[in-house]
Design a protein around this motif. Sequence first.
Motif, PDB file in Angstrom:
ATOM      1  N   ALA A 205       0.815  -1.329  -0.016  1.00  0.00           N
ATOM      2  CA  ALA A 205      -0.006  -0.160   0.020  1.00  0.00           C
ATOM      3  C   ALA A 205       0.896   1.290  -0.016  1.00  0.00           C
ATOM      4  CB  ALA A 205      -0.982   0.029   1.264  1.00  0.00           C
ATOM      5  N   GLU A 206       1.824   1.332   0.894  1.00  0.00           N
ATOM      6  CA  GLU A 206       2.644   2.545   0.838  1.00  0.00           C
ATOM      7  C   GLU A 206       3.535   2.525  -0.397  1.00  0.00           C
ATOM      8  OE1 GLU A 206       5.279   3.988   4.428  1.00  0.00           O
ATOM      9  OE2 GLU A 206       6.189   2.360   3.364  1.00  0.00           O
ATOM     10  N   VAL A 207       3.911   1.452  -1.352  1.00  0.00           N
ATOM     11  CA  VAL A 207       4.471   1.418  -2.548  1.00  0.00           C
ATOM     12  C   VAL A 207       3.570   2.303  -3.420  1.00  0.00           C
ATOM     13  CG1 VAL A 207       5.410   0.376  -4.367  1.00  0.00           C
ATOM     14  CG2 VAL A 207       6.059  -0.185  -2.002  1.00  0.00           C
ATOM     15  N   ILE A 208       2.271   1.755  -3.372  1.00  0.00           N
ATOM     16  CA  ILE A 208       1.147   2.205  -4.472  1.00  0.00           C
ATOM     17  C   ILE A 208       0.932   3.789  -4.386  1.00  0.00           C
ATOM     18  CG2 ILE A 208      -1.002   1.927  -5.307  1.00  0.00           C
ATOM     19  CD1 ILE A 208      -0.848  -0.880  -4.387  1.00  0.00           C
ATOM     20  N   TRP A 209       0.973   4.171  -2.887  1.00  0.00           N
ATOM     21  CA  TRP A 209       0.606   5.473  -2.510  1.00  0.00           C
ATOM     22  C   TRP A 209       1.843   6.352  -3.288  1.00  0.00           C
ATOM     23  CZ3 TRP A 209       2.892   7.796   2.236  1.00  0.00           C
ATOM     24  CH2 TRP A 209       2.090   8.815   2.787  1.00  0.00           C
ATOM     25  N   GLU A 210       2.935   5.952  -3.065  1.00  0.00           N
ATOM     26  CA  GLU A 210       4.101   6.767  -3.536  1.00  0.00           C
ATOM     27  C   GLU A 210       4.574   6.493  -4.900  1.00  0.00           C
ATOM     28  OE1 GLU A 210       5.882   9.363  -2.402  1.00  0.00           O
ATOM     29  OE2 GLU A 210       6.502   9.083  -0.383  1.00  0.00           O
ATOM     30  N   LYS A 211       3.274   6.524  -5.809  1.00  0.00           N
ATOM     31  CA  LYS A 211       3.818   6.149  -7.218  1.00  0.00           C
ATOM     32  C   LYS A 211       4.395   5.159  -7.640  1.00  0.00           C
ATOM     33  CE  LYS A 211       4.542  11.257  -6.853  1.00  0.00           C
ATOM     34  NZ  LYS A 211       4.889  11.112  -5.198  1.00  0.00           N
ATOM     35  N   GLY A 212       4.205   4.096  -7.046  1.00  0.00           N
ATOM     36  CA  GLY A 212       4.747   2.611  -7.369  1.00  0.00           C
ATOM     37  C   GLY A 212       6.244   2.523  -7.118  1.00  0.00           C
ATOM     38  N   THR A 213       6.819   3.614  -6.033  1.00  0.00           N
ATOM     39  CA  THR A 213       8.224   3.631  -5.677  1.00  0.00           C
ATOM     40  C   THR A 213       8.188   3.072  -4.085  1.00  0.00           C
ATOM     41  OG1 THR A 213       8.517   5.767  -4.795  1.00  0.00           O
ATOM     42  CG2 THR A 213       8.501   5.239  -7.263  1.00  0.00           C
ATOM     43  N   ASN A 214       9.584   2.643  -3.830  1.00  0.00           N
ATOM     44  CA  ASN A 214       9.691   2.513  -2.520  1.00  0.00           C
ATOM     45  C   ASN A 214      10.549   3.694  -1.885  1.00  0.00           C
ATOM     46  OD1 ASN A 214      12.468   2.186  -3.750  1.00  0.00           O
ATOM     47  ND2 ASN A 214      12.859   0.354  -2.750  1.00  0.00           N
ATOM     48  N   ARG A 215      10.012   4.892  -2.299  1.00  0.00           N
ATOM     49  CA  ARG A 215      10.570   6.059  -1.611  1.00  0.00           C
ATOM     50  C   ARG A 215      10.420   6.238  -0.264  1.00  0.00           C
ATOM     51  NH1 ARG A 215       8.035  11.434  -1.179  1.00  0.00           N
ATOM     52  NH2 ARG A 215       9.857  13.068  -1.861  1.00  0.00           N
ATOM     53  N   SER A 216       9.157   5.944   0.479  1.00  0.00           N
ATOM     54  CA  SER A 216       9.036   5.843   1.923  1.00  0.00           C
ATOM     55  C   SER A 216      10.096   5.114   2.680  1.00  0.00           C
ATOM     56  CB  SER A 216       7.759   5.443   2.386  1.00  0.00           C
ATOM     57  OG  SER A 216       6.733   6.627   1.707  1.00  0.00           O
ATOM     58  N   ALA A 217      10.292   4.068   2.195  1.00  0.00           N
ATOM     59  CA  ALA A 217      11.496   3.012   2.849  1.00  0.00           C
ATOM     60  C   ALA A 217      12.600   3.712   2.583  1.00  0.00           C
ATOM     61  CB  ALA A 217      11.344   1.749   2.031  1.00  0.00           C
ATOM     62  N   PHE A 218      12.920   4.372   1.467  1.00  0.00           N
ATOM     63  CA  PHE A 218      14.312   5.018   1.334  1.00  0.00           C
ATOM     64  C   PHE A 218      14.364   5.995   2.447  1.00  0.00           C
ATOM     65  CE2 PHE A 218      16.369   8.890  -0.535  1.00  0.00           C
ATOM     66  CZ  PHE A 218      17.883   8.611  -0.446  1.00  0.00           C
ATOM     67  N   PHE A 219      13.374   6.993   2.839  1.00  0.00           N
ATOM     68  CA  PHE A 219      13.644   7.940   3.532  1.00  0.00           C
ATOM     69  C   PHE A 219      13.558   7.290   5.158  1.00  0.00           C
ATOM     70  CE2 PHE A 219      11.858  10.876   0.329  1.00  0.00           C
ATOM     71  CZ  PHE A 219      13.039  11.859   0.233  1.00  0.00           C
ATOM     72  N   ARG A 220      13.377   6.169   5.254  1.00  0.00           N
ATOM     73  CA  ARG A 220      13.275   5.706   6.594  1.00  0.00           C
ATOM     74  C   ARG A 220      14.667   5.075   6.684  1.00  0.00           C
ATOM     75  NH1 ARG A 220       7.784   4.058   5.845  1.00  0.00           N
ATOM     76  NH2 ARG A 220       8.650   1.836   5.309  1.00  0.00           N
TER      77      ARG A 220
END
Length: 380
Positions: A205-220
């Motif tokens: 869900a977080e990936v879909i929310w961020e345009k299909g990227t793992n951007r949130s995981a990167f910032f964490r």
Amino acid sequence: MEGLIPFNKPYLTGKEAHYTYQAVNSGKISGNGIYTQKCHEFFENRFGFAKCLLTTSCTDALEMAAILLDIKAGDEVIMPSYTFVSTANAFVLRGAKIIFCDSRTDHPGMDESQIEKLITSRTRAIVVVHYAGVACDMDIVMGIADRYQLFVVEDAAQAIDSYYKNKPLGGIGHLAAFSFHETKNIISGEGGMLVVNAPEFQERAEVIWEKGTNRSAFFRGEVDKYNWVDIGSSFLPSEIISAFLYAQLENLKDIQNRRKQHWNQYKRELSGANLNEIQLPHLPSYASNNAHMFYLVCENGQLRDELIKFLKNSGVYAVFHYLSLHKSPFYSSKYDGNDLPEADKYSDNVVRLPLYYELKVNQITKITQLIIQFCNSYPS
């Protein structure tokens, strides 16, 4: 019309502009900043939701749900016909066939007793709509879903701070969608939220929310760079929307108390009157009332239309509600199911009365007296 009592008036707590100013001056006004996180934490802590993701609308949250469930062409999704178009659109966009369920005889929500007979080998999900913030019978729905290994999505657009047997709506199904449109109890102009209760959907869900990227995981700091890893879109709202919403959430208790006072006044003043062919809202014993809406159900469409006209001519703006989706211009040629007489009944006969924070006691009394006057003069 001067002096008109509107159907809705957005309420401002007083901190929206201040928090928006803070967001603008923080140096980060794109999504997933401090106010987004504050809103997520509020819902997760207050209602025990497993994972929350703010969206730019409830429509976006429903579209995310359809993607997460991997809905494909040929899949069938069961939902009420008496609902807003977004409930269906989200799944039609993925190629699903919508299987419409009729409403209850005592309430505009879907008739849970009819769900099971609509299930086929192609059914993938059941979408329940908690109409007016009043819960569907979720024990029945979840029991059916468990037996047939189906997913349940709660369209909780109108259901913030409402409960089913003391369980918060939006926290029971696998996924849920909320709305913060300006007509809702808690608002941000436009805005919504996806609730992800099923653990197997939370990371994606977080990936879909961020345009299909793992951007949130990167910032964490969980990955050393982010990349395109799945389908998705720009579902997250800006910090300006989140800041506005947070000011509302801080005042949830006060807003809810005021709306419930208004709802109870309507019910009290109309319950003792002879309304002839007009019914008051029904609240099942298992459901709480979040005072999202006070509606009337007229005996027929002519009565409904004449009541709305009478109120408007008297300075009160009351409105009808949904039109049955199975008879809509877009879907009627695709619908091959049974007649849905109860959904049609509510489409033709529901009247929604003004209900907002700043509505005054004397204004509600004016409205109820006008309704009683109309009923006394209307030929039975």
